[in-house]
Structure formats: C-alpha cells, structure tokens
Write an enzyme that holds these catalytic residues in place. Structure first.
Site, mmCIF file in Angstrom:
data_model
loop_
_atom_site.group_PDB
_atom_site.id
_atom_site.type_symbol
_atom_site.label_atom_id
_atom_site.label_comp_id
_atom_site.label_asym_id
_atom_site.label_seq_id
_atom_site.Cartn_x
_atom_site.Cartn_y
_atom_site.Cartn_z
ATOM 1 N N LYS A 52 60.059 4.773 63.119
ATOM 2 C CA LYS A 52 61.030 3.752 61.987
ATOM 3 C C LYS A 52 60.670 2.641 63.139
ATOM 4 C CE LYS A 52 62.865 7.213 59.072
ATOM 5 N NZ LYS A 52 64.306 8.305 59.026
ATOM 6 N N GLN A 96 70.069 8.879 59.487
ATOM 7 C CA GLN A 96 69.198 9.447 59.851
ATOM 8 C C GLN A 96 69.960 11.096 59.658
ATOM 9 O OE1 GLN A 96 66.080 8.862 60.086
ATOM 10 N NE2 GLN A 96 65.945 11.552 59.484
ATOM 11 N N ASP A 119 67.117 3.666 51.616
ATOM 12 C CA ASP A 119 66.805 4.993 51.422
ATOM 13 C C ASP A 119 66.721 5.686 50.194
ATOM 14 O OD1 ASP A 119 65.411 6.413 53.798
ATOM 15 O OD2 ASP A 119 66.989 6.914 54.696
#
Ligand code: NAP
Length: 282
Positions: A52, A96, A119
C-alpha cells in the site's frame, strides 16, 4: 475463447491516471494523504502495508505508516485514531487487520471518521451502500466492479451468484451487483446444493478462502468467474478458490490468482483516498 481479466494491467493503467490526477490536484493545493495503522508484527500484514505504501508513493499520495507494538491497549489505539481523525494532512485512515486478540476490531473500525474510511468498512458507509447512496465502498468488491466495467460485461438482468458472505467482500459485492440490476444470490457454508446453485450463475464471484474449491461442476458454460481467494500451497505458490486449470476453458472471462483481484484492491484504496481528499478540500 476464454478472456483473462488481468487486474495487474488494469491496476497499472488506473494508477497512472491517478498519478496524473494527483499532479493536477497539487496545482490547486490539494495533497491527498493516507495514514495506515499497523499493529504488531504479522508477516502477511507487513507485506500488505508495504504494498500500500509503495502504491501511494508511485501515485504521489502522501502516506504515513504508523507502526504500533502488539502490546498497545485498545484505549491507546483509539487515541491514535482520534488524532488522525483530526489531522487535516490525512484524508484516508486505514487500520490493517487482523488486530491482536485483546483489541475489539469492531470498536476500532467504528472509531474511524466515516469521511476518512477509505477501506469502506465503517457501518455508516456500509449502510449507505445498502440504501444505494454514493459512498466509500470496500476496496475488493469496488475493484471487481471496475474489472467487470472495463471489460464491458453486461450485468443488468444477469444471474450473479456470490460464494462467501464476508462483510468486506461477499455482502458488499452483492449490493454493488444489485445496484447494476443483476439478480443476486449470496451463498455460504450452509447453502444446500452449492454446485447446482453456482452453476446457474452468469457471473460467479468466489470469496471463501479454500484452495481450488470451485471445480467445473460449479460452472455454467460461458460464465464470468471472479476468484477473490488467496491461498498459499505447501510449495509456497499462491492459488485462488477456483480450480483455474479445470474451470478456465468453460468461462467467457476469468480472473487469475495472482494478478487478478488483488492488485485492484490496492488501486481502489488509492482511488478512494484521492476522492476523499477532493471532497474534503474542494
Ligand atoms: P471470510 O471472512 O474468510 O469468510 C469466508 C466465507 O466463505 C464465509 O462466508 C463462509 O461461510 C464461506 N465459506 C467457507 N467455506 C465454505 C464452503 N465450504 N462452502 C461455501 N461457503 C464457504 O471471507 P473473505 O474475507 O471474503 O475472504 C475470502 C478469501 O478471499 C480469503 O482467501 C482471503 O484471503 C481472500 N481475500 C482476497 C482479497 C484480495 O484483495 N484479493 C481481499 C479480501 C479477501 P459462512 O459465513 O457460512 O461461514
């Protein structure tokens, strides 16, 4: 002839477009920023976060990776999120997963400002998706929709079957396909006659996490097959949830693993970060 939906090539093209867009945004003093929180030392998570970070750098998105020890308390982690929620340099915040066992993931995800939830996991954004409002969408199903769109695959009136009902892939996928007027069936581990249900699908999306689970008995001739699964074989090779060799010849389109859905997921994260920045700064 089976066409391969190459997510790697499409992701590269989209990332190049985004790089140019970020350059243009810089001219009007908008600098998209993404903060990624990584808790602990999970090996797979470290790889995902590095990827990322790399994609953000390539596109010109300002990124920060906050590496926190596995021993951090839930309260301390919430304080970090509140700090980032208030920080104007970051338009996207991502935690994460998975988090260490002593931390409640739901509490953490709910604490992210929905406007910065790139997200798309916050219940407010999932709710918006449910009622059909434009919103931030979980990146994997968003990437799948981009792949289907780029190949001009007709969705309206088609039978779509999804195997797997996770909150991050299966369920949002169903809403995105429904919004495009597909007739959607969601299946899971308790579904009876799964192969028979799947074999009615014009579009089959598989997101279960079992290597080569979907065999040719699941496939209608000419179906579009999207394989979300990432499974590591004993020899280290990555394979999907679909038995690719057996299934591919029957399909009109199929995504490979690796190089299919995976690269699109990160690309959508970058796209949603840029969009969040534009919404907040313009
Ligand atoms: P998940 O949370 O791991 O849940 C698995 C789902 O599959 C559940 O809904 C489960 O049903 C269903 N399932 C399990 N065994 C089944 C069976 N034998 N028959 C029918 N359904 C079955 O799912 P996920 O998070 O969507 O992840 C799935 C896979 O996709 C994993 O391999 C993951 O690594 C991969 N993934 C890849 C990406 C990417 O970017 N490429 C992104 C996310 C996930 P129940 O609900 O009944 O238990």
């Amino acid at each position: 002839m089976t066409e391969i939906l190459n997510g790697k090539i499409l992701a590269e093209q989209l990332q190049e477009q985004m790089r140019r867009e970020v350059e243009d945004l810089r001219e009007i003093n908008i600098h998209p920023g993404l903060a990624v929180i990584l808790v602990g030392e999970d090996a797979a998570s470290q790889v995902y976060v590095r990827n990322k970070e790399r994609a953000a750098q390539k596109i010109g998105i300002h990124s920060l990776v906050l590496r926190l020890p596995a021993t951090i308390s839930q309260a301390e982690l919430l304080t970090e999120i509140e700090r980032l929620n208030a920080d104007k340099n970051f338009h996207g915040i991502l935690v994460q997963l998975p988090l260490p066992k002593h931390i409640n993931e739901e509490v953490i995800l709910d604490a992210i400002d929905p406007k910065k939830d790139v997200d798309g996991f916050h219940p407010m954004n999932l709710g918006n998706l449910f009622v059909g409002k434009k919103t931030m969408v979980p990146c994997t199903p968003a990437g799948i929709m981009e792949m289907l769109k780029s190949a001009n695959i007709e969705l309206a009136g088609k039978n779509a079957v999804i195997i797997g009902r996770s909150n991050i892939v299966g369920k949002p996928m169903a809403h995105l396909l429904l919004a495009e007027n597909a007739t959607v069936t969601i299946t899971h581990s308790k579904t009876k006659n799964l192969a028979e249900v799947a074999s009615q699908a014009d579009i089959l999306v598989v997101t279960i996490g079992r290597a080569a689970f979907v065999t040719k008995d699941f496939i209608k001739e000419g179906a579009v097959v999207v394989d979300v699964g990432i499974n590591r074989r004993e020899d280290g090779k990555l394979i999907g949830d679909v038995d690719y060799q057996a299934v591919a010849p029957l399909c009109s389109y199929i995504t490979p693993v690796p190089g299919g859905v995976g690269p699109m997921t990160i690309t959508m994260l970058m796209k949603q970060t840029i969009e969040a920045a534009k919404r907040m700064e313009q």
